[in-house]
Design a protein around this motif. Structure first.
Motif, PDB file in Angstrom:
ATOM      1  N   VAL A  95       0.868  -1.207   0.066  1.00  0.00           N
ATOM      2  CA  VAL A  95      -0.236   0.010   0.066  1.00  0.00           C
ATOM      3  C   VAL A  95       0.840   1.175   0.038  1.00  0.00           C
ATOM      4  CG1 VAL A  95      -1.656   1.286   1.308  1.00  0.00           C
ATOM      5  CG2 VAL A  95      -1.929  -1.221   1.015  1.00  0.00           C
ATOM      6  N   THR A  96       2.033   1.236   0.924  1.00  0.00           N
ATOM      7  CA  THR A  96       2.838   2.393   0.666  1.00  0.00           C
ATOM      8  C   THR A  96       3.476   2.511  -0.596  1.00  0.00           C
ATOM      9  OG1 THR A  96       3.218   1.967   3.146  1.00  0.00           O
ATOM     10  CG2 THR A  96       4.606   3.230   2.096  1.00  0.00           C
ATOM     11  N   ALA A  97       3.856   1.405  -1.251  1.00  0.00           N
ATOM     12  CA  ALA A  97       4.384   1.703  -2.385  1.00  0.00           C
ATOM     13  C   ALA A  97       3.677   2.040  -3.262  1.00  0.00           C
ATOM     14  CB  ALA A  97       4.967   0.246  -2.888  1.00  0.00           C
ATOM     15  N   ILE A  98       2.212   1.999  -3.565  1.00  0.00           N
ATOM     16  CA  ILE A  98       1.436   2.373  -4.354  1.00  0.00           C
ATOM     17  C   ILE A  98       1.047   3.896  -4.217  1.00  0.00           C
ATOM     18  CG2 ILE A  98      -1.176   2.402  -5.133  1.00  0.00           C
ATOM     19  CD1 ILE A  98      -0.734  -0.655  -4.747  1.00  0.00           C
ATOM     20  N   VAL A  99       1.129   4.186  -2.760  1.00  0.00           N
ATOM     21  CA  VAL A  99       0.784   5.549  -2.618  1.00  0.00           C
ATOM     22  C   VAL A  99       1.875   6.776  -2.542  1.00  0.00           C
ATOM     23  CG1 VAL A  99      -0.234   7.008  -0.700  1.00  0.00           C
ATOM     24  CG2 VAL A  99      -1.140   4.890  -1.033  1.00  0.00           C
ATOM     25  N   ALA A 100       3.149   6.169  -2.301  1.00  0.00           N
ATOM     26  CA  ALA A 100       4.127   7.113  -2.117  1.00  0.00           C
ATOM     27  C   ALA A 100       4.613   7.877  -3.351  1.00  0.00           C
ATOM     28  CB  ALA A 100       5.394   6.227  -1.534  1.00  0.00           C
ATOM     29  N   PRO A 101       4.596   7.143  -4.446  1.00  0.00           N
ATOM     30  CA  PRO A 101       4.561   7.981  -5.795  1.00  0.00           C
ATOM     31  C   PRO A 101       3.693   8.865  -6.111  1.00  0.00           C
ATOM     32  CG  PRO A 101       5.138   5.541  -6.155  1.00  0.00           C
ATOM     33  CD  PRO A 101       4.385   5.680  -4.874  1.00  0.00           C
ATOM     34  N   LEU A 102       2.450   8.782  -5.658  1.00  0.00           N
ATOM     35  CA  LEU A 102       1.652   9.676  -6.049  1.00  0.00           C
ATOM     36  C   LEU A 102       1.431  10.832  -5.088  1.00  0.00           C
ATOM     37  CD1 LEU A 102      -1.498   7.027  -6.179  1.00  0.00           C
ATOM     38  CD2 LEU A 102      -0.226   7.968  -7.942  1.00  0.00           C
ATOM     39  N   VAL A 103       2.424  10.746  -3.972  1.00  0.00           N
ATOM     40  CA  VAL A 103       2.265  12.095  -3.138  1.00  0.00           C
ATOM     41  C   VAL A 103       3.676  12.595  -3.023  1.00  0.00           C
ATOM     42  CG1 VAL A 103       0.413  11.092  -1.632  1.00  0.00           C
ATOM     43  CG2 VAL A 103       2.731  10.842  -1.078  1.00  0.00           C
ATOM     44  N   GLY A 104       4.457  12.416  -4.179  1.00  0.00           N
ATOM     45  CA  GLY A 104       5.712  13.002  -4.405  1.00  0.00           C
ATOM     46  C   GLY A 104       6.764  12.190  -3.747  1.00  0.00           C
ATOM     47  N   ASN A 105       6.801  10.989  -3.663  1.00  0.00           N
ATOM     48  CA  ASN A 105       8.063  10.326  -3.036  1.00  0.00           C
ATOM     49  C   ASN A 105       8.292   9.038  -4.070  1.00  0.00           C
ATOM     50  OD1 ASN A 105       9.963   9.083  -1.641  1.00  0.00           O
ATOM     51  ND2 ASN A 105       8.756   8.258  -0.084  1.00  0.00           N
ATOM     52  N   PRO A 106       8.719   9.392  -5.244  1.00  0.00           N
ATOM     53  CA  PRO A 106       8.926   8.184  -6.376  1.00  0.00           C
ATOM     54  C   PRO A 106      10.313   7.684  -5.992  1.00  0.00           C
ATOM     55  CG  PRO A 106       9.514  10.199  -7.536  1.00  0.00           C
ATOM     56  CD  PRO A 106       8.989  10.730  -5.979  1.00  0.00           C
ATOM     57  N   PRO A 107      10.556   6.319  -6.368  1.00  0.00           N
ATOM     58  CA  PRO A 107      11.566   5.616  -6.129  1.00  0.00           C
ATOM     59  C   PRO A 107      12.858   6.326  -6.919  1.00  0.00           C
ATOM     60  CG  PRO A 107      10.377   4.307  -7.369  1.00  0.00           C
ATOM     61  CD  PRO A 107       9.533   5.480  -7.173  1.00  0.00           C
ATOM     62  N   SER A 108      14.125   6.402  -6.350  1.00  0.00           N
ATOM     63  CA  SER A 108      15.178   6.963  -6.970  1.00  0.00           C
ATOM     64  C   SER A 108      15.834   5.756  -8.100  1.00  0.00           C
ATOM     65  CB  SER A 108      16.254   7.410  -6.156  1.00  0.00           C
ATOM     66  OG  SER A 108      16.758   6.444  -5.338  1.00  0.00           O
ATOM     67  N   GLY A 109      15.753   4.446  -7.542  1.00  0.00           N
ATOM     68  CA  GLY A 109      16.117   3.389  -8.453  1.00  0.00           C
ATOM     69  C   GLY A 109      15.086   2.755  -9.337  1.00  0.00           C
ATOM     70  N   ASN A 110      15.388   1.697  -9.921  1.00  0.00           N
ATOM     71  CA  ASN A 110      14.508   1.060 -11.048  1.00  0.00           C
ATOM     72  C   ASN A 110      13.354   0.692 -10.318  1.00  0.00           C
ATOM     73  OD1 ASN A 110      13.460  -0.423 -13.104  1.00  0.00           O
ATOM     74  ND2 ASN A 110      15.368  -1.427 -13.492  1.00  0.00           N
ATOM     75  N   PRO A 111      11.942   1.198 -10.581  1.00  0.00           N
ATOM     76  CA  PRO A 111      10.935   0.778 -10.166  1.00  0.00           C
ATOM     77  C   PRO A 111      10.447  -0.645 -10.417  1.00  0.00           C
ATOM     78  CG  PRO A 111      10.594   2.457 -11.832  1.00  0.00           C
ATOM     79  CD  PRO A 111      12.084   2.341 -11.500  1.00  0.00           C
ATOM     80  N   ILE A 112      11.113  -1.106 -11.393  1.00  0.00           N
ATOM     81  CA  ILE A 112      10.548  -2.585 -11.976  1.00  0.00           C
ATOM     82  C   ILE A 112      11.686  -3.504 -10.929  1.00  0.00           C
ATOM     83  CG2 ILE A 112      10.904  -4.231 -13.511  1.00  0.00           C
ATOM     84  CD1 ILE A 112      10.500  -2.171 -15.741  1.00  0.00           C
ATOM     85  N   GLU A 113      12.814  -3.021 -10.679  1.00  0.00           N
ATOM     86  CA  GLU A 113      13.485  -4.055  -9.651  1.00  0.00           C
ATOM     87  C   GLU A 113      12.686  -4.052  -8.467  1.00  0.00           C
ATOM     88  OE1 GLU A 113      17.996  -4.491  -8.238  1.00  0.00           O
ATOM     89  OE2 GLU A 113      17.386  -2.508  -9.437  1.00  0.00           O
ATOM     90  N   PHE A 114      12.326  -2.886  -8.053  1.00  0.00           N
ATOM     91  CA  PHE A 114      11.758  -2.554  -6.741  1.00  0.00           C
ATOM     92  C   PHE A 114      10.369  -3.556  -6.664  1.00  0.00           C
ATOM     93  CE2 PHE A 114       8.260  -0.774  -4.218  1.00  0.00           C
ATOM     94  CZ  PHE A 114       8.918  -0.769  -2.685  1.00  0.00           C
ATOM     95  N   TRP A 115       9.496  -3.459  -7.521  1.00  0.00           N
ATOM     96  CA  TRP A 115       8.368  -4.070  -7.552  1.00  0.00           C
ATOM     97  C   TRP A 115       8.474  -5.822  -7.834  1.00  0.00           C
ATOM     98  CZ3 TRP A 115       3.821  -2.896  -5.811  1.00  0.00           C
ATOM     99  CH2 TRP A 115       3.504  -1.613  -5.559  1.00  0.00           C
ATOM    100  N   ALA A 116       9.639  -6.080  -8.430  1.00  0.00           N
ATOM    101  CA  ALA A 116       9.991  -7.495  -8.548  1.00  0.00           C
ATOM    102  C   ALA A 116      10.358  -8.142  -7.210  1.00  0.00           C
ATOM    103  CB  ALA A 116      11.173  -7.612  -9.652  1.00  0.00           C
ATOM    104  N   TYR A 117      11.132  -7.211  -6.463  1.00  0.00           N
ATOM    105  CA  TYR A 117      11.377  -7.708  -5.075  1.00  0.00           C
ATOM    106  C   TYR A 117      10.210  -7.817  -4.143  1.00  0.00           C
ATOM    107  CZ  TYR A 117      16.602  -7.407  -4.923  1.00  0.00           C
ATOM    108  OH  TYR A 117      17.821  -7.826  -4.991  1.00  0.00           O
ATOM    109  N   LEU A 118       9.329  -6.578  -4.245  1.00  0.00           N
ATOM    110  CA  LEU A 118       8.226  -6.756  -3.360  1.00  0.00           C
ATOM    111  C   LEU A 118       6.977  -7.774  -3.529  1.00  0.00           C
ATOM    112  CD1 LEU A 118       6.534  -5.285  -1.244  1.00  0.00           C
ATOM    113  CD2 LEU A 118       5.853  -3.434  -2.823  1.00  0.00           C
ATOM    114  N   ILE A 119       6.972  -7.918  -5.121  1.00  0.00           N
ATOM    115  CA  ILE A 119       6.086  -8.988  -5.194  1.00  0.00           C
ATOM    116  C   ILE A 119       6.652 -10.414  -4.856  1.00  0.00           C
ATOM    117  CG2 ILE A 119       5.082 -10.386  -7.310  1.00  0.00           C
ATOM    118  CD1 ILE A 119       4.845  -7.637  -8.659  1.00  0.00           C
TER     119      ILE A 119
END
Length: 122
Positions: free
Chosen positions: A50-74
């Motif tokens: 939930v935090t990873a979905i909401v954070a970019p919407l409120v101005g806190n995007p990842p500085s690294g590769n978002p695909i890599e982040f989501w692969a780890y999270l899933i």
């Protein structure tokens, strides 16, 4: 990601991992305590989703590769579920050890997700 949430998840995962490893090495089969500890880790991971979905919407995007982040999270969200199925299929001490190893792996993965989110450059 929120550093406090990351630290909380890592602490919960490390505690669940240590508990399950000790229980498994003492010869205990998976029980409500060992499975509940991993369920708590899964609940914390859902909060992370939930935090990873909401954070970019409120101005806190990842500085690294978002695909890599989501692969780890899933993967981190799927690991406890698979570990529980394994432990319930193998109801002996090694099923409990599998739960512990899964929780420890999640602790490492969540810390890596924090690094991807805050430190790396895309």
């Amino acid at each position: 990601m929120i550093l406090g949430l990351t630290i909380a998840i890592v602490v919960v995962a490390l505690a669940a991992g240590a508990l399950n490893l000790v229980l498994g090495l003492l010869g205990k089969a998976p029980n409500d305590l060992s499975l509940g500890a991993l369920a708590l880790v899964e609940l914390a991971l859902i909060a992370q989703v939930v935090t990873a979905i909401v954070a970019p919407l409120v101005g806190n995007p990842p500085s690294g590769n978002p695909i890599e982040f989501w692969a780890y999270l899933i993967a981190a969200v799927v690991i406890p579920v698979l570990a529980v199925f394994w432990a319930l299929g193998e109801r002996n001490r090694w099923g409990t050890v599998v739960l512990g190893i899964a929780a420890l792996a999640i602790a490492v993965m969540v810390w890596r997700m924090q690094i991807i989110w805050t430190v790396q450059l895309a």
